[in-house]
Design an enzyme around this catalytic site. Structure first.
Site, PDB file in Angstrom:
ATOM      1  N   GLU A 189       8.291  -3.828  -9.070  1.00  0.00           N
ATOM      2  CA  GLU A 189       9.162  -3.116  -8.141  1.00  0.00           C
ATOM      3  C   GLU A 189      10.308  -2.350  -8.794  1.00  0.00           C
ATOM      4  OE1 GLU A 189       7.435  -6.520  -5.631  1.00  0.00           O
ATOM      5  OE2 GLU A 189       7.968  -6.121  -7.714  1.00  0.00           O
ATOM      6  N   ASP A 201       0.856  -1.185   0.000  1.00  0.00           N
ATOM      7  CA  ASP A 201       0.000   0.000   0.000  1.00  0.00           C
ATOM      8  C   ASP A 201       0.895   1.239   0.000  1.00  0.00           C
ATOM      9  OD1 ASP A 201      -1.735   2.078   0.466  1.00  0.00           O
ATOM     10  OD2 ASP A 201      -2.828   1.085   2.088  1.00  0.00           O
TER      11      ASP A 201
END
Length: 260
Positions: A137, A68
């Site tokens: 990522e 998050d």
């Protein structure tokens, strides 16, 4: 049937089966500290009860979309320079992998970044035709240090390496070929029920003994836990990476994009 509702997940027990549904519709089913804590509570309960199967589910459009960033952003804006440890999340995945129950990820829609940790740590992955899987990522100067030990164990080094470098989604047919998904059908709920009809016959002692043995054959996630956690914390504590996350949350721009 017993129904329990938490803040970030929905849980129901039906005989020896626990259905755990990620339920953060306003946050794209991302992972925050509350979700980790509530999942761990359920896992601990399942370990000591008669539960023999845990089914993880998400929303129809998104299974779980990773960390998050809003929560991370709030921590950074409050002046916190050192990122928090992801040990609770890593331990949650270890429980999925090694616990005395069969774990199933029932995937519909998108799985990204840390969401892939839940999938890779599960014993069985069932998906419908909307399922997609990605590791985003590196787009933010990060890499999936905590996911990779579980993912490499499941699909192998090179495929996990490719997914990390490319950052793009793979779809369900390719995921099947790579053994990331075990079974797929447009009617995945029916497919899930067929699996449960067989799995519910297994007793808890046999499952526990088998999983202890099978995990001893490849104990990569437990062996690499300390290194993975250290790497993850260092990446999220890097000032340049933090600025990239702050900029993305505030403007929607990726780190490589120039400001207008």
């Amino acid at each position: 049937m017993d129904v329990v509702t938490y803040q970030t997940i929905k849980v129901r027990f039906q005989e020896s089966i626990c259905y755990l549904t990620f339920h953060r519709p306003d946050a794209n089913n991302t992972i925050n500290d509350q979700l980790i804590d509530e999942c761990l509570q359920v896992m601990n309960q399942c370990e000591t009860s008669s539960v023999t199967v845990i089914v993880l589910e998400g929303l129809p459009e998104v299974f779980c979309f990773g960390a998050d960033f809003q929560e991370i952003y709030q921590e950074m804006k409050s002046g916190r320079k050192q990122a928090s440890s992801q040990e609770p999340l890593y331990d949650l995945w270890l429980k999925l992998q090694t616990g005395p129950f069969v774990t199933i990820s029932h995937v519909r829609g998108k799985v990204n970044a840390g969401g892939l940790g839940f999938v890779a740590a599960s014993d069985i992955v069932i998906a419908d035709q909307t399922a997609s899987f990605s590791l985003s990522e590196l787009l933010f100067g990060l890499y999936p240090a905590c996911v990779l030990p579980f993912l490499i164990r499941r699909i192998g080094y090179q495929k996990a390496h490719y997914m990390t470098l490319m950052t793009k989604p793979i779809f369900v047919q390719e995921a099947m070929e790579w053994s990331l998904v075990d079974a797929c059908d447009a009617q995945s709920e029916v497919l899930l029920r067929k699996h449960l009809l067989r799995l519910r016959r297994l007793n808890k002692k046999a499952i526990a003994r088998y999983k202890q043995f099978i995990n001893s054959l490849d104990d990569r996630p437990r062996r690499t836990k300390s290194m993975a956690l250290t790497e993850n914390q260092d990446m999220f504590s890097d000032p340049q990476n933090q600025m990239g996350i702050i900029r993305y949350v505030e403007t929607g721009q990726f780190p490589w994009e120039k400001s207008p």
